[in-house]
Write a protein that holds these residues in place. Structure first.
Motif, PDB file in Angstrom:
ATOM      1  N   HIS A 126       0.928  -1.289  -0.074  1.00 47.56           N
ATOM      2  CA  HIS A 126       0.041   0.112   0.092  1.00 47.56           C
ATOM      3  C   HIS A 126       0.882   1.330   0.010  1.00 47.56           C
ATOM      4  O   HIS A 126       0.443   2.214  -0.624  1.00 47.56           O
ATOM      5  N   MET A 127       1.933   0.987   0.767  1.00 47.38           N
ATOM      6  CA  MET A 127       2.817   2.312   1.014  1.00 47.38           C
ATOM      7  C   MET A 127       3.557   2.913  -0.422  1.00 47.38           C
ATOM      8  O   MET A 127       3.982   3.975  -0.400  1.00 47.38           O
ATOM      9  N   LYS A 128       3.760   1.805  -1.129  1.00 50.99           N
ATOM     10  CA  LYS A 128       4.608   2.069  -2.290  1.00 50.99           C
ATOM     11  C   LYS A 128       4.178   1.997  -3.525  1.00 50.99           C
ATOM     12  O   LYS A 128       4.561   2.115  -4.625  1.00 50.99           O
ATOM     13  N   GLN A 129       2.579   1.955  -3.836  1.00 45.51           N
ATOM     14  CA  GLN A 129       1.910   1.692  -4.929  1.00 45.51           C
ATOM     15  C   GLN A 129       1.998   2.919  -5.708  1.00 45.51           C
ATOM     16  O   GLN A 129       1.935   4.075  -5.114  1.00 45.51           O
ATOM     17  N   ILE A 130       2.012   2.859  -7.245  1.00 44.36           N
ATOM     18  CA  ILE A 130       2.364   4.274  -8.083  1.00 44.36           C
ATOM     19  C   ILE A 130       0.831   4.747  -8.129  1.00 44.36           C
ATOM     20  O   ILE A 130      -0.029   3.827  -8.191  1.00 44.36           O
ATOM     21  N   VAL A 131       0.649   6.025  -8.049  1.00 41.33           N
ATOM     22  CA  VAL A 131      -1.005   6.532  -8.084  1.00 41.33           C
ATOM     23  C   VAL A 131      -1.086   7.624  -8.988  1.00 41.33           C
ATOM     24  O   VAL A 131       0.149   8.187  -9.490  1.00 41.33           O
ATOM     25  N   GLY A 132      -2.064   7.639  -9.524  1.00 39.38           N
ATOM     26  CA  GLY A 132      -2.303   8.869 -10.588  1.00 39.38           C
ATOM     27  C   GLY A 132      -1.778   8.695 -11.976  1.00 39.38           C
ATOM     28  O   GLY A 132      -1.141   7.895 -12.180  1.00 39.38           O
ATOM     29  N   ASP A 133      -2.460   9.604 -12.824  1.00 39.13           N
ATOM     30  CA  ASP A 133      -2.095   9.542 -14.424  1.00 39.13           C
ATOM     31  C   ASP A 133      -0.883  10.125 -14.808  1.00 39.13           C
ATOM     32  O   ASP A 133      -0.167  10.067 -15.711  1.00 39.13           O
ATOM     33  N   GLU A 134      -0.641  11.258 -13.515  1.00 41.00           N
ATOM     34  CA  GLU A 134       0.627  11.922 -13.808  1.00 41.00           C
ATOM     35  C   GLU A 134       1.703  12.063 -12.967  1.00 41.00           C
ATOM     36  O   GLU A 134       1.175  11.709 -11.670  1.00 41.00           O
ATOM     37  N   GLN A 135       2.870  12.314 -13.093  1.00 40.31           N
ATOM     38  CA  GLN A 135       3.736  12.278 -11.943  1.00 40.31           C
ATOM     39  C   GLN A 135       4.870  13.512 -12.208  1.00 40.31           C
ATOM     40  O   GLN A 135       4.993  13.899 -13.308  1.00 40.31           O
ATOM     41  N   TYR A 136       5.308  13.902 -11.192  1.00 40.58           N
ATOM     42  CA  TYR A 136       6.522  14.752 -11.208  1.00 40.58           C
ATOM     43  C   TYR A 136       7.618  14.021 -11.093  1.00 40.58           C
ATOM     44  O   TYR A 136       7.921  13.081 -10.533  1.00 40.58           O
ATOM     45  N   LEU A 137       8.537  14.311 -12.313  1.00 45.23           N
ATOM     46  CA  LEU A 137       9.751  13.751 -12.354  1.00 45.23           C
ATOM     47  C   LEU A 137      11.091  14.819 -11.918  1.00 45.23           C
ATOM     48  O   LEU A 137      10.983  15.988 -12.689  1.00 45.23           O
ATOM     49  N   ILE A 138      11.800  14.380 -11.110  1.00 45.85           N
ATOM     50  CA  ILE A 138      12.752  15.320 -10.646  1.00 45.85           C
ATOM     51  C   ILE A 138      14.076  14.918 -10.934  1.00 45.85           C
ATOM     52  O   ILE A 138      14.367  13.615 -10.645  1.00 45.85           O
ATOM     53  N   ARG A 139      15.042  15.532 -11.804  1.00 42.96           N
ATOM     54  CA  ARG A 139      16.337  15.040 -12.275  1.00 42.96           C
ATOM     55  C   ARG A 139      17.217  15.716 -11.805  1.00 42.96           C
ATOM     56  O   ARG A 139      17.161  17.072 -11.818  1.00 42.96           O
ATOM     57  N   VAL A 140      18.311  15.025 -11.311  1.00 39.72           N
ATOM     58  CA  VAL A 140      19.739  15.661 -11.092  1.00 39.72           C
ATOM     59  C   VAL A 140      20.656  15.185 -11.584  1.00 39.72           C
ATOM     60  O   VAL A 140      21.064  13.754 -11.872  1.00 39.72           O
ATOM     61  N   LYS A 141      21.308  16.114 -12.521  1.00 44.57           N
ATOM     62  CA  LYS A 141      22.254  15.783 -13.517  1.00 44.57           C
ATOM     63  C   LYS A 141      23.630  16.184 -13.391  1.00 44.57           C
ATOM     64  O   LYS A 141      23.786  17.560 -13.010  1.00 44.57           O
ATOM     65  N   ASP A 142      24.679  15.357 -13.155  1.00 43.73           N
ATOM     66  CA  ASP A 142      25.963  15.848 -12.923  1.00 43.73           C
ATOM     67  C   ASP A 142      27.107  15.580 -14.053  1.00 43.73           C
ATOM     68  O   ASP A 142      26.878  14.905 -15.009  1.00 43.73           O
ATOM     69  N   GLN A 143      28.021  16.412 -13.682  1.00 41.20           N
ATOM     70  CA  GLN A 143      29.216  16.025 -14.881  1.00 41.20           C
ATOM     71  C   GLN A 143      30.273  15.262 -14.056  1.00 41.20           C
ATOM     72  O   GLN A 143      31.379  15.423 -14.470  1.00 41.20           O
ATOM     73  N   GLY A 144      30.009  14.386 -13.148  1.00 43.47           N
ATOM     74  CA  GLY A 144      30.910  13.583 -12.365  1.00 43.47           C
ATOM     75  C   GLY A 144      31.550  12.342 -13.125  1.00 43.47           C
ATOM     76  O   GLY A 144      31.330  12.256 -14.211  1.00 43.47           O
TER      77      GLY A 144
ATOM     78  N   SER B  96      23.370   6.771 -16.659  1.00 44.70           N
ATOM     79  CA  SER B  96      24.688   7.248 -17.017  1.00 44.70           C
ATOM     80  C   SER B  96      25.332   6.446 -18.405  1.00 44.70           C
ATOM     81  O   SER B  96      25.153   5.436 -18.502  1.00 44.70           O
ATOM     82  N   GLU B  97      26.037   7.101 -18.907  1.00 52.55           N
ATOM     83  CA  GLU B  97      26.729   6.969 -20.057  1.00 52.55           C
ATOM     84  C   GLU B  97      27.975   6.067 -19.932  1.00 52.55           C
ATOM     85  O   GLU B  97      28.588   5.368 -20.820  1.00 52.55           O
ATOM     86  N   GLY B  98      28.211   6.121 -18.631  1.00 51.34           N
ATOM     87  CA  GLY B  98      29.703   5.301 -18.288  1.00 51.34           C
ATOM     88  C   GLY B  98      30.509   6.405 -17.439  1.00 51.34           C
ATOM     89  O   GLY B  98      30.403   7.204 -17.019  1.00 51.34           O
ATOM     90  N   GLU B  99      31.692   5.661 -17.172  1.00 51.98           N
ATOM     91  CA  GLU B  99      32.665   6.248 -16.311  1.00 51.98           C
ATOM     92  C   GLU B  99      33.146   7.531 -16.899  1.00 51.98           C
ATOM     93  O   GLU B  99      33.456   7.534 -18.083  1.00 51.98           O
ATOM     94  N   GLY B 100      33.440   8.587 -16.117  1.00 53.04           N
ATOM     95  CA  GLY B 100      33.549   9.615 -16.459  1.00 53.04           C
ATOM     96  C   GLY B 100      32.617  10.648 -17.331  1.00 53.04           C
ATOM     97  O   GLY B 100      32.935  11.656 -17.762  1.00 53.04           O
ATOM     98  N   LYS B 101      31.460  10.166 -17.269  1.00 50.74           N
ATOM     99  CA  LYS B 101      30.482  10.661 -18.286  1.00 50.74           C
ATOM    100  C   LYS B 101      29.321  11.166 -17.569  1.00 50.74           C
ATOM    101  O   LYS B 101      28.306  11.598 -18.115  1.00 50.74           O
ATOM    102  N   GLY B 102      29.603  11.421 -16.454  1.00 57.20           N
ATOM    103  CA  GLY B 102      28.368  12.166 -15.479  1.00 57.20           C
ATOM    104  C   GLY B 102      27.086  11.239 -15.109  1.00 57.20           C
ATOM    105  O   GLY B 102      27.011  10.061 -15.918  1.00 57.20           O
ATOM    106  N   SER B 103      26.423  11.399 -14.150  1.00 58.27           N
ATOM    107  CA  SER B 103      25.186  10.617 -14.122  1.00 58.27           C
ATOM    108  C   SER B 103      24.014  11.517 -13.751  1.00 58.27           C
ATOM    109  O   SER B 103      24.230  12.559 -13.588  1.00 58.27           O
ATOM    110  N   THR B 104      22.918  10.864 -13.880  1.00 55.31           N
ATOM    111  CA  THR B 104      21.522  11.520 -13.695  1.00 55.31           C
ATOM    112  C   THR B 104      20.765  10.485 -13.063  1.00 55.31           C
ATOM    113  O   THR B 104      20.576   9.373 -13.221  1.00 55.31           O
ATOM    114  N   PHE B 105      20.246  11.115 -11.764  1.00 56.04           N
ATOM    115  CA  PHE B 105      19.325  10.368 -10.965  1.00 56.04           C
ATOM    116  C   PHE B 105      18.079  11.068 -11.044  1.00 56.04           C
ATOM    117  O   PHE B 105      17.945  12.277 -10.910  1.00 56.04           O
ATOM    118  N   THR B 106      16.745  10.206 -11.463  1.00 56.12           N
ATOM    119  CA  THR B 106      15.758  10.805 -11.540  1.00 56.12           C
ATOM    120  C   THR B 106      14.746  10.126 -10.360  1.00 56.12           C
ATOM    121  O   THR B 106      14.923   9.000 -10.267  1.00 56.12           O
TER     122      THR B 106
END
Ligand code: ADP
Length: 599
Positions: free
Chosen positions: A481-499, A550-560
């Motif tokens: 019950h606690m983790k069920q996905i709800v609704g037709d729309e969602q907010y997507l928050i993305r954090v993209k780095d160059q790490g 992530s595209e791979g090592e040295g190519k940064g990552s994105t967490f959504t």
């Protein structure tokens, strides 16, 4: 008509014994039971033959077989208490019984009966040894009964049940047989006298309970055995009726075929039942093992929770005092080496406090004891606050955190502290795992739930396809019950780095407890490998999902990560009302004291 009933009874008893034999042909109890049914069956069949063709020798044979049948009962009863082999004492006893029986049998054959006429079975006159035969039989039966009672008194409770069945069976048989052959005829009704021997069916059926397990007696087995035996009986009667006719040979072939097919049928039903039984036992054992594991797991979580809680207070105190000692305004430390060492101890204490609080949080999440207080919040404001809080850290690592104000409000129903924790962990990691100066971009968008399903779905599939060990809690939160996905729309928050980026094969493992990517850059930075596990649990407690890219090592990552929109508020409230959470036990997230510079 009654004659054929006797014939069928004889066939039934022998087939029934045979069925017991094939149900477990290695057990001595089953083998001897077959012997008993064979003897009693032959006794009944010779009675049948006598009704059809009364001869002196047949009558004498009937008396002789009845002695042997009683002897077979002794042999069978010996194995009732689960014995696997026969003792010398009992063999001697049986040999003695056999000798005396042969002696009495011989006497019967010699001069047991003097026959006046055999036109009717009742025209028989008894010979001089008949009385000794009767006395011997009565002694044999009494002996058998006392033997059974002795077994009854010495066996364990489970077997007592079985012996009780045998005792009931034999009592019923004796009552029925004496009613048909003694009591009724005294009142002048002797038509049913020939039914005395078929009454043994009652005894055999009751006794079979003592041989077979109760489970064997289900409708399926009983119906199969019954139909097969009826088929055998019909085929055999046909053979007897057709003897001498042309079709006799064909009848014999059909009888043999019917017999073989019947045996195969009964065996397959029995093995099916046995397999089902084994499966039941296995699933019971599995269930028990599972319960045991769950108990152990609960104990482990409780232990970790208790230990962490007890550890956190002294460690936080150490950390606090060290921090004061390093504060030049409060304490003057002369030796620069002392300052350096003290600083190291301080950093270690902080890491320790972080680790302990992480473990405490994990145990709270796993036990469903984490307090989540949701309200209407604007995500844009929360993101801005977190970026503001992390500004100092970002500057230290020469990172610029950019968030373009979307100029619209992104309202959601969530616990602001937990959402902040999620953002601090993800943006904090981006800062930590970027070695060169760079930019970290945070964005928020509203997207149909299908986008979430396809983006997160890819990672979920990949995790499910990986080795079981790596699949460890694909979801951190156990409660549906606690983790069920709800609704037709969602907010997507993305954090993209160059790490430093993440190798492809690591993407599925990042959310495992204590997992850290084993490359140089992560070894350089401090961490516990628990941050993302907790982050994922917090996201799931908000009906969201989180995934890396992530595209791979040295190519940064994105967490959504995703969060439901405010439209889903009612659905969330309804779902959480169904969750079996213990409201009394809920606790907030544990935080280590002081500034956390383990980023
Ligand atoms: P910790 O940071 O304490 O090691 P986390 O659970 O937060 O633990 O992260 C697990 C691992 O994931 C890290 O050790 C790191 O290898 C990798 N990781 C997390 N975020 C990033 C990122 N933004 N860039 C590269 N690697 C990352």
């Amino acid at each position: 008509m009654l004659n054929y009933f006797i014939l069928l009874a004889g066939i039934f008893i022998i087939s029934f014994g045979f069925f017991i034999l094939i149900s477990s042909h290695k057990k001595l109890l089953n083998i001897t039971f077959f012997l008993v049914s064979l003897m009693i069956g032959s006794w009944i069949l010779s009675n049948f033959l006598f009704q059809i063709n009364p001869t002196v020798i047949l009558l004498k044979t009937i008396f002789f077989i009845s002695i042997l049948s009683t002897l077979s009962l002794y042999l069978w009863a010996y194995f009732l208490d689960g014995k696997e082999n026969i003792s010398i004492k009992f063999s001697l006893f049986m040999a003695l019984l056999l000798c005396s029986s042969l002696f009495v049998g011989g006497a019967i054959f010699k001069d047991g009966l003097v026959v006046v006429s055999l036109n009717s079975p009742s025209d028989v006159v008894l010979g001089q040894y008949f009385l000794s035969y009767v006395i011997y039989m009565v002694l044999l039966i009494l002996g058998f009964l006392s033997y059974l009672i002795k077994i009854y008194l010495t066996v364990d409770i489970e077997r007592k049940m079985k012996v009780r069945f045998v005792l009931i069976g034999i009592t019923l048989f004796l009552i029925m047989a004496s009613t048909f052959s003694l009591i009724l005829p005294t009142f002048g009704f002797d038509k049913l006298a020939i039914l005395d021997s078929p009454s043994a069916i009652v005894f055999l059926i009751f006794s079979s309970f003592a041989v077979l397990k109760y489970k064997m007696f289900n409708i399926q087995t009983v119906a199969t055995v019954f139909l097969t035996v009826v088929l055998w009986g019909v085929l055999l009667v046909k053979v007897i009726i057709d003897s001498g006719k042309e079709s006799f040979n064909l009848d014999i072939v059909v009888l043999i075929l019917g017999f073989v097919l019947g045996v195969i049928l009964i065996r397959s039903v029995l093995s099916e039942i046995r397999r089902r039984e084994q499966l039941q036992v296995l699933s019971k054992q599995l269930g028990e093992a599972n319960l045991h594991l769950k108990d152990l797991d609960k104990m482990k979580t409780e232990f970790v929770s208790l230990a962490s809680h007890e550890l956190l207070t002294p460690v936080s105190a150490i950390e606090g005092y060290l921090s004061m000692m390093l504060d030049e305004k409060l304490v003057k430390l002369e030796d620069p080496k002392a300052v350096q060492y003290m600083d190291r101890v301080y950093r270690s204490a902080k890491r320790l406090a972080r680790l302990i609080s992480d473990m405490l949080n994990i145990s709270r999440i796993e036990e469903g004891r984490l307090l989540v207080e949701k309200k209407d919040i604007n995500m844009v404001e929360v993101i801005q606050q977190v970026i503001e809080e992390l500004k100092f850290k970002a500057d230290e690592h020469k990172q610029k955190v950019v968030f373009e104000d979307p100029k619209a409000s992104f309202m959601t129903f969530a616990d602001p502290d937990k959402v902040k924790e999620i953002l601090v962990n993800i943006i904090g990691n981006s800062i930590k795992y970027t070695l060169q100066p760079g930019t970290i971009t945070v964005t928020i968008e509203k997207a149909p739930t299908s986008v979430l399903n396809s983006e997160w779905g890819k990672l979920e599939q990949a995790i499910l396809a990986s080795p079981v060990d790596d699949q460890e809690s694909i979801h951190a939160v156990g409660d549906e019950h606690m983790k069920q996905i709800v609704g037709d729309e969602q907010y997507l928050i993305r954090v993209k780095d160059q790490g430093v980026g993440i190798p492809k094969e690591e993407l599925t493992k990042l959310f495992k407890k204590f997992h850290r990517v084993g490359n140089y850059s992560t070894q350089e930075s401090q961490g516990t490998g628990l941050g993302l596990y907790i982050t994922r649990a917090l996201v799931e407690l908000h009906h969201g999902r989180i995934w890396p890219d992530s595209e791979g090592e040295g190519k940064g990552s994105t967490f959504t990560f995703s969060l439901p929109t405010l439209e889903s508020k009612q659905a969330i409230v309804d779902l959480e009302a169904q969750s079996p959470q213990d409201k009394e036990q809920l606790k907030p997230l544990a935080k280590p004291m002081g500034d956390d510079d383990t980023l």
